[in-house]
Each structure stands twice: as structure tokens, then as C-alpha cells.
Design an enzyme around this catalytic site. Structure first.
Site, short mmCIF file in Angstrom:
data_model
loop_
_atom_site.label_atom_id
_atom_site.label_comp_id
_atom_site.label_asym_id
_atom_site.label_seq_id
_atom_site.Cartn_x
_atom_site.Cartn_y
_atom_site.Cartn_z
N ASN A 152 -29.04 56.19 28.43
CA ASN A 152 -29.39 55.58 27.09
C ASN A 152 -29.33 54.23 27.01
OD1 ASN A 152 -30.13 55.45 24.34
ND2 ASN A 152 -28.25 55.88 23.43
N ILE A 153 -30.52 53.30 27.34
CA ILE A 153 -30.30 52.07 27.28
C ILE A 153 -31.05 51.47 26.14
CG2 ILE A 153 -30.69 49.70 28.62
CD1 ILE A 153 -30.71 51.35 31.16
N CYS A 177 -20.54 42.26 31.48
CA CYS A 177 -20.15 43.85 30.93
C CYS A 177 -18.88 43.71 31.62
CB CYS A 177 -21.37 44.76 31.43
SG CYS A 177 -21.54 45.07 33.16
#
Length: 242
Positions: A152-153, A177
Site C-alpha cells: 500500500n503506497i 524514512c
């Protein structure tokens, strides 16, 4: 400072036995004196060395990437003259890091993209199952490629990140990140598409940072990402025709 939340053996030596000279200089060699200049002991200057964050690298002029920087990296970050930092992690930014940003006039853009470690483990198990099916059904690698599920990007969030990067008023900017591999790799990969890099070069760069943790789903996302409406930038590494 404003916070915007938008969810790189020694060999043996033979001595002559005919000499009767005193061997004290050989048994007790004279140690070199410390190198001191202007009051600085350069033999002990290691404590002042700059330490880049994990997986730090230059993306382009005024654009950098890395893993999550901590206090040991602050002196290095100061040398970059950053105007802004893009954090792709959803967790609250550490207080010490916020103090550093405030004292250096660095703007924080925070985009809450969830990490997908647990999801990637499920994806790996799924892919192993697909590989077994491939062997039984004699499927090609290309067919398998399109069977792997997406991690899920969020497409919209990546577009918003790119808008911040493309705005020269935000540079120099650091994108990070947690480890500087997957989320950062997807952002940089999409940025390379804006720069008109060919996909083989985009994937090569992604894989250099992700190494054994490279995900087909990330590369599939980069390949299918729509860059329409984003400002195109010239790149000396572009594989497109000039």
C-alpha cells in the site's frame, strides 16, 4: 519553524649480527610527538569527524536522501545548509531532532507513509506460493510479475512529496524514512521518472540501496506512477533523447 504534516604481516627483517652497537634504539623506538597546531591536537581530532546518516547519498543538486538521522548526524547535516527535511515516517518527530531543526531554521515536511515490514513478509510468502504455482503451471517470469500484490503506497502522497522536492525554495532538502531504502527509494524512483530517466537506470538505483530487501512491488509502483502534471527537470543522466 513550520511543520507541514501531509499524510550515497609485515615481512621478517634480518639484522646483522656483526654489529656491537647499542640496540636500545631498536628495542625502545622513539614515539612520534603529537601533531599540534593552533592549539588543536590532530592525533585526537577523530571526535570532530562528521557522521552522515545511514544510507546517505546525493540525489541531485540540493537534494539528498538517507535513513533517519539522529543526534550523531547533526554536525554533518549542518554542513549541508538544509532549508527543509522531508520525513516519510508517520511517528512523531523526536524532540531532540525538532530542537535541532528549530535552532537551524530547517522546515519539516512530514508525510505519514506507513512502513510495510509486516506486509512485505506476507508478500514474500505469497510470492513463494506463486513461484510454486509457476513451476507447476510452467508460467513465465513476466506473468508472475503481474501477480505480485501491491504494497500500500499512497499515490497522492508521493505526488505531494514530489511537489515539495520540485519547489526550489525548499532546497537544499533531505528526504528520509527509517532506513532510506523503500519509502525513500520509491520517492527517488518517481523523481527520476520526472527527470526522464529510463526505467532500467531507475531500478538499478533503487536496488543499490534496497540490496537484498528490494521489492518487486516498489518497482512496479514506480513503473506505473503517473508523472503527468509534474514539472519536468533536465538531467545529465537521462536516457531519453535530447
Amino acid at each position: 519553524m513550520t511543520i507541514d504534516h501531509i499524510h550515497s604481516q609485515p615481512s621478517d627483517q634480518t639484522r646483522s649480527s656483526t654489529s656491537n652497537d647499542d640496540d636500545s634504539d631498536h628495542l625502545h623506538p622513539t614515539l612520534p610527538s603529537p601533531v599540534v597546531a593552533n592549539g588543536t591536537d590532530y592525533n585526537n581530532a577523530g571526535d570532530d569527524l562528521f557522521v552522515p546518516p545511514l544510507n546517505f547519498a546525493v540525489v541531485d543538486t540540493g537534494i539528498f536522501r538517507s535513513g533517519f538521522p539522529d543526534s550523531s548526524n547533526f554536525s554533518f547535516l549542518q554542513t549541508l545548509g538544509l532549508r527543509s527535511i522531508i520525513c516519510l515516517c508517520p511517528e512523531p518527530y523526536p524532540e531532540a531532532s525538532m530542537d535541532f531543526l528549530n535552532s537551524n531554521g530547517i522546515r519539516l515536511f512530514q508525510f505519514g507513509i506507513e512502513g510495510s515490514k509486516a506486509g512485505s513478509d506476507k508478500v514474500d510468502a505469497y510470492v513463494n506460493l506463486i513461484l510454486e504455482c509457476m513451476r507447476n503451471l510452467d508460467m513465465s517470469a513476466d506473468q508472475m510479475y503481474y501477480l505480485e500484490p501491491f504494497v500500500n503506497i499512497p499515490d497522492y502522497t508521493i505526488r505531494e512529496v514530489l511537489k515539495v522536492i520540485l519547489d526550489v525554495r525548499n532546497r537544499p532538502v533531505l528526504i528520509h524514512c527509517k532506513r532510506g531504502k523503500h519509502r525513500t527509494g520509491c520517492v527517488v524512483g518517481c523523481f527520476r521518472k520526472v527527470q526522464k530517466w529510463c526505467l532500467s537506470s531507475v531500478f538499478d538505483e533503487y536496488q543499490r540501496f534496497a540490496a537484498a530487501k528490494a521489492r518487486v512491488s516498489d518497482q512496479r509502483f514506480i513503473e506505473l506512477f503517473d508523472i503527468s502534471g509534474l514539472k519536468l527537470l533536465p538531467s545529465s543522466f537521462s536516457c531519453s533523447e535530447r
